[in-house]
Design a protein around this motif. Structure first.
Motif, PDB file in Angstrom:
ATOM      1  N   ALA A 105      27.626 -46.493 -62.071  1.00  0.00           N
ATOM      2  CA  ALA A 105      26.910 -45.239 -62.326  1.00  0.00           C
ATOM      3  C   ALA A 105      26.979 -44.860 -63.800  1.00  0.00           C
ATOM      4  O   ALA A 105      25.975 -44.443 -64.405  1.00  0.00           O
ATOM      5  CB  ALA A 105      27.494 -44.121 -61.463  1.00  0.00           C
ATOM      6  N   GLN A 106      28.133 -45.006 -64.406  1.00  0.00           N
ATOM      7  CA  GLN A 106      28.297 -44.664 -65.814  1.00  0.00           C
ATOM      8  C   GLN A 106      27.497 -45.602 -66.708  1.00  0.00           C
ATOM      9  O   GLN A 106      26.840 -45.168 -67.663  1.00  0.00           O
ATOM     10  CB  GLN A 106      29.782 -44.699 -66.193  1.00  0.00           C
ATOM     11  CG  GLN A 106      30.596 -43.592 -65.547  1.00  0.00           C
ATOM     12  CD  GLN A 106      32.089 -43.784 -65.739  1.00  0.00           C
ATOM     13  OE1 GLN A 106      32.626 -44.883 -65.558  1.00  0.00           O
ATOM     14  NE2 GLN A 106      32.783 -42.718 -66.120  1.00  0.00           N
ATOM     15  N   PHE A 107      27.544 -46.884 -66.397  1.00  0.00           N
ATOM     16  CA  PHE A 107      26.799 -47.843 -67.215  1.00  0.00           C
ATOM     17  C   PHE A 107      25.296 -47.663 -67.016  1.00  0.00           C
ATOM     18  O   PHE A 107      24.515 -47.827 -67.957  1.00  0.00           O
ATOM     19  CB  PHE A 107      27.219 -49.277 -66.865  1.00  0.00           C
ATOM     20  CG  PHE A 107      26.884 -50.272 -67.930  1.00  0.00           C
ATOM     21  CD1 PHE A 107      27.687 -50.392 -69.064  1.00  0.00           C
ATOM     22  CD2 PHE A 107      25.770 -51.098 -67.829  1.00  0.00           C
ATOM     23  CE1 PHE A 107      27.378 -51.306 -70.058  1.00  0.00           C
ATOM     24  CE2 PHE A 107      25.451 -52.012 -68.814  1.00  0.00           C
ATOM     25  CZ  PHE A 107      26.264 -52.119 -69.938  1.00  0.00           C
ATOM     26  N   LYS A 108      24.912 -47.304 -65.812  1.00  0.00           N
ATOM     27  CA  LYS A 108      23.497 -47.063 -65.517  1.00  0.00           C
ATOM     28  C   LYS A 108      22.961 -45.907 -66.358  1.00  0.00           C
ATOM     29  O   LYS A 108      21.839 -45.958 -66.890  1.00  0.00           O
ATOM     30  CB  LYS A 108      23.341 -46.753 -64.019  1.00  0.00           C
ATOM     31  CG  LYS A 108      21.903 -46.702 -63.512  1.00  0.00           C
ATOM     32  CD  LYS A 108      21.859 -46.279 -62.042  1.00  0.00           C
ATOM     33  CE  LYS A 108      22.658 -47.200 -61.164  1.00  0.00           C
ATOM     34  NZ  LYS A 108      22.588 -46.803 -59.732  1.00  0.00           N
ATOM     35  N   LYS A 109      23.762 -44.872 -66.522  1.00  0.00           N
ATOM     36  CA  LYS A 109      23.371 -43.736 -67.347  1.00  0.00           C
ATOM     37  C   LYS A 109      23.211 -44.150 -68.805  1.00  0.00           C
ATOM     38  O   LYS A 109      22.248 -43.755 -69.481  1.00  0.00           O
ATOM     39  CB  LYS A 109      24.404 -42.616 -67.228  1.00  0.00           C
ATOM     40  CG  LYS A 109      24.046 -41.364 -68.022  1.00  0.00           C
ATOM     41  CD  LYS A 109      25.105 -40.275 -67.843  1.00  0.00           C
ATOM     42  CE  LYS A 109      24.745 -39.038 -68.663  1.00  0.00           C
ATOM     43  NZ  LYS A 109      25.779 -37.974 -68.539  1.00  0.00           N
ATOM     44  N   PHE A 110      24.127 -44.956 -69.297  1.00  0.00           N
ATOM     45  CA  PHE A 110      24.057 -45.470 -70.667  1.00  0.00           C
ATOM     46  C   PHE A 110      22.770 -46.261 -70.891  1.00  0.00           C
ATOM     47  O   PHE A 110      22.053 -46.052 -71.886  1.00  0.00           O
ATOM     48  CB  PHE A 110      25.294 -46.341 -70.931  1.00  0.00           C
ATOM     49  CG  PHE A 110      25.131 -47.382 -71.992  1.00  0.00           C
ATOM     50  CD1 PHE A 110      24.886 -47.028 -73.313  1.00  0.00           C
ATOM     51  CD2 PHE A 110      25.254 -48.738 -71.679  1.00  0.00           C
ATOM     52  CE1 PHE A 110      24.750 -47.996 -74.304  1.00  0.00           C
ATOM     53  CE2 PHE A 110      25.119 -49.703 -72.651  1.00  0.00           C
ATOM     54  CZ  PHE A 110      24.861 -49.341 -73.967  1.00  0.00           C
ATOM     55  N   ASP A 184      19.766 -62.258 -55.944  1.00  0.00           N
ATOM     56  CA  ASP A 184      19.564 -61.648 -54.621  1.00  0.00           C
ATOM     57  C   ASP A 184      20.602 -60.572 -54.306  1.00  0.00           C
ATOM     58  O   ASP A 184      20.536 -59.932 -53.255  1.00  0.00           O
ATOM     59  CB  ASP A 184      19.613 -62.726 -53.530  1.00  0.00           C
ATOM     60  CG  ASP A 184      18.473 -63.726 -53.651  1.00  0.00           C
ATOM     61  OD1 ASP A 184      17.390 -63.322 -54.114  1.00  0.00           O
ATOM     62  OD2 ASP A 184      18.674 -64.902 -53.300  1.00  0.00           O
ATOM     63  N   SER A 185      21.553 -60.365 -55.197  1.00  0.00           N
ATOM     64  CA  SER A 185      22.558 -59.325 -54.980  1.00  0.00           C
ATOM     65  C   SER A 185      22.117 -58.030 -55.647  1.00  0.00           C
ATOM     66  O   SER A 185      21.171 -58.010 -56.439  1.00  0.00           O
ATOM     67  CB  SER A 185      23.909 -59.760 -55.544  1.00  0.00           C
ATOM     68  OG  SER A 185      23.834 -59.929 -56.948  1.00  0.00           O
ATOM     69  N   SER A 186      22.808 -56.942 -55.345  1.00  0.00           N
ATOM     70  CA  SER A 186      22.403 -55.643 -55.864  1.00  0.00           C
ATOM     71  C   SER A 186      23.603 -54.706 -55.950  1.00  0.00           C
ATOM     72  O   SER A 186      24.594 -54.881 -55.235  1.00  0.00           O
ATOM     73  CB  SER A 186      21.333 -55.023 -54.951  1.00  0.00           C
ATOM     74  OG  SER A 186      21.064 -53.682 -55.302  1.00  0.00           O
ATOM     75  N   ILE A 187      23.488 -53.711 -56.834  1.00  0.00           N
ATOM     76  CA  ILE A 187      24.521 -52.677 -56.909  1.00  0.00           C
ATOM     77  C   ILE A 187      24.046 -51.393 -56.229  1.00  0.00           C
ATOM     78  O   ILE A 187      24.667 -50.345 -56.365  1.00  0.00           O
ATOM     79  CB  ILE A 187      24.922 -52.384 -58.369  1.00  0.00           C
ATOM     80  CG1 ILE A 187      23.712 -51.924 -59.191  1.00  0.00           C
ATOM     81  CG2 ILE A 187      25.580 -53.602 -58.992  1.00  0.00           C
ATOM     82  CD1 ILE A 187      24.074 -51.408 -60.570  1.00  0.00           C
ATOM     83  N   GLU A 188      22.969 -51.497 -55.497  1.00  0.00           N
ATOM     84  CA  GLU A 188      22.464 -50.332 -54.758  1.00  0.00           C
ATOM     85  C   GLU A 188      23.547 -49.810 -53.821  1.00  0.00           C
ATOM     86  O   GLU A 188      24.139 -50.560 -53.035  1.00  0.00           O
ATOM     87  CB  GLU A 188      21.235 -50.741 -53.942  1.00  0.00           C
ATOM     88  CG  GLU A 188      20.481 -49.568 -53.326  1.00  0.00           C
ATOM     89  CD  GLU A 188      19.761 -48.725 -54.359  1.00  0.00           C
ATOM     90  OE1 GLU A 188      19.627 -47.502 -54.113  1.00  0.00           O
ATOM     91  OE2 GLU A 188      19.336 -49.274 -55.395  1.00  0.00           O
ATOM     92  N   GLY A 189      23.826 -48.506 -53.932  1.00  0.00           N
ATOM     93  CA  GLY A 189      24.855 -47.904 -53.109  1.00  0.00           C
ATOM     94  C   GLY A 189      26.270 -48.188 -53.580  1.00  0.00           C
ATOM     95  O   GLY A 189      27.235 -47.878 -52.884  1.00  0.00           O
ATOM     96  N   LYS A 190      26.400 -48.773 -54.769  1.00  0.00           N
ATOM     97  CA  LYS A 190      27.729 -49.120 -55.296  1.00  0.00           C
ATOM     98  C   LYS A 190      27.986 -48.457 -56.644  1.00  0.00           C
ATOM     99  O   LYS A 190      28.534 -49.068 -57.557  1.00  0.00           O
ATOM    100  CB  LYS A 190      27.866 -50.638 -55.405  1.00  0.00           C
ATOM    101  CG  LYS A 190      27.811 -51.349 -54.054  1.00  0.00           C
ATOM    102  CD  LYS A 190      28.022 -52.850 -54.198  1.00  0.00           C
ATOM    103  CE  LYS A 190      28.048 -53.528 -52.837  1.00  0.00           C
ATOM    104  NZ  LYS A 190      28.259 -54.999 -52.949  1.00  0.00           N
ATOM    105  N   VAL A 195      31.529 -51.705 -63.144  1.00  0.00           N
ATOM    106  CA  VAL A 195      30.428 -52.528 -63.655  1.00  0.00           C
ATOM    107  C   VAL A 195      31.014 -53.849 -64.140  1.00  0.00           C
ATOM    108  O   VAL A 195      32.084 -53.890 -64.744  1.00  0.00           O
ATOM    109  CB  VAL A 195      29.667 -51.808 -64.791  1.00  0.00           C
ATOM    110  CG1 VAL A 195      30.532 -51.595 -66.025  1.00  0.00           C
ATOM    111  CG2 VAL A 195      28.386 -52.558 -65.140  1.00  0.00           C
ATOM    112  N   VAL A 196      30.325 -54.948 -63.846  1.00  0.00           N
ATOM    113  CA  VAL A 196      30.772 -56.275 -64.270  1.00  0.00           C
ATOM    114  C   VAL A 196      29.604 -57.034 -64.876  1.00  0.00           C
ATOM    115  O   VAL A 196      28.526 -56.478 -65.061  1.00  0.00           O
ATOM    116  CB  VAL A 196      31.380 -57.073 -63.091  1.00  0.00           C
ATOM    117  CG1 VAL A 196      32.691 -56.451 -62.638  1.00  0.00           C
ATOM    118  CG2 VAL A 196      30.393 -57.171 -61.924  1.00  0.00           C
TER     119      VAL A 196
END
Length: 375
Positions: A105-110, A184-190, A195-196
């Protein structure tokens, strides 16, 4: 260096894997004495210990009191590696540190605010890449030189040679921080997961945006110990409670993970109890970048001076014995892949070198802020 790899894109994976090697546990060395009580030659009075009263801890951070530290292996740690020895005397000023690893979430905001594109998402520039490989190396096919990162895959049978990490690390086109295990993987809901697939450069970019920086190795160890001196783990010396304190590998690595600790891969931050300073996941889950150069001889070289190191910044130059081309940074804390038979890097003194452009599904980071940065 390519002799270690039997994968379909040896150049790219060799460049990155030489910087993501987790050390296999070796037989115990002869007893060490570097962590026995010693006199500190300089006074601790000059160290900033307590948080200034006019400063409040930034959101999501906690104050780490300054103090003295024996950085490196402790005498009773039979799993300690040579590059953790001999321990060095350091003095470290107090600072603020993130209580958790930086989350999705934090990296997504950045990324949303800056438009930043991570290393794993960028097109591969062969002209730049070939500067890092032996002269005369042929250019791989364009179908191979595509953006991606390293992902972990369990083996189907037991692995007799745990030094050949290409058996479980695979270059995966389309793997990045949004798709940590592949396209095919996702961070949806995570959002609350660490963050990696973050390179050193990516971590620095986040720090600049956040007004923070990466911790030094000395700061990281001071924070992890949380006032406990001379223990193998951040909670003490009792390894029997490992599964309650950290996300690591249980079972036969890299074949079977029994998930005794509740997770097979990454865990949400705050899944385990924090240390006494309120820091979560200072052992296991994901490796964390520091600002120090990785130099295999750093501890030995520092100890030849006989001087106490105040706020040490680590080695002045990088050095990795088996790869003269490597320019690696120290990562700390271990990950969900650490097991007693493999690397046991959930120990406080454990350290590893990782290539600055490496992106892996078990590597993230947390940030720090000093008083000077906030005043």
């Amino acid at each position: 260096m390519q002799k270690f790899f039997k994968v379909y894109i040896p150049i790219v994976i060799a460049l990155i894997l030489t910087g993501c090697k987790e050390e296999v546990k070796k037989p115990a060395d002869s007893p060490i004495k570097e962590n026995e009580p010693s006199s500190i030659a300089v006074t601790t009075a000059s160290i900033l210990k307590e948080k200034p009263k006019n400063l409040a801890a930034p959101e999501g951070m906690v104050w780490i009191p300054g103090g003295e530290l024996k950085q490196g292996a402790v005498p009773q740690d039979k799993m300690a590696m040579q590059h953790e020895k001999p321990a060095i005397d350091v003095l470290v000023d107090g600072f603020f540190m993130d209580i958790t690893e930086v989350t999705n979430a934090q990296f997504k905001k950045f990324v949303a605010e800056t438009g930043y594109i991570t290393t794993a998402e960028r097109a591969i520039d062969w002209e730049e890449l070939k500067k890092q490989v032996p002269e005369g190396t042929e250019k791989p096919h364009d179908s191979v030189l595509q953006p991606g990162a390293l992902t972990f895959k369990k083996t189907k049978t037991s692995v007799p040679n745990l030094y050949d990490f290409s058996q479980w690390w695979h270059w995966t086109i389309g793997a990045d921080w949004r798709h940590p295990n592949g396209p095919d993987s996702s961070i949806e809901g995570k959002d609350d997961y660490p963050v990696v697939q973050i390179s050193f450069e990516d971590a620095l970019a986040y720090c600049e945006w956040a007004g923070r920086r990466l911790p030094t190795e000395a700061e990281w160890e001071l924070a992890a110990r949380a006032g406990k001196k001379g223990t193998t783990f951040f909670w003490g010396d009792d390894i029997s409670v490992l599964q309650q304190r950290a996300n690591t590998w249980e079972g036969e690595f890299p074949v079977t993970n029994t998930k005794t600790d509740g997770f097979e891969l990454r865990a949400p931050v705050k899944s385990y109890s924090p240390n006494e300073y309120g820091l979560y996941d200072m052992a296991g889950n994901v490796w964390e970048w520091t600002s120090d150069w990785y130099n295999n001889n750093y501890y030995k070289e520092v100890n030849t001076t006989g001087e106490v190191q105040k706020n040490p910044q680590g080695a002045t130059i990088p050095f990795t014995p088996n790869n003269p081309y490597a320019k690696e940074k120290v990562i700390k804390g271990g990950s969900f892949l650490c097991s007693a038979s493999y690397c046991a890097s959930y120990r406080v003194s454990a350290r590893m070198g990782s290539s600055m452009d490496s992106s892996l599904e078990h590597t993230g980071f947390r940030t720090v802020a000093t008083v000077a940065m906030l005043e």
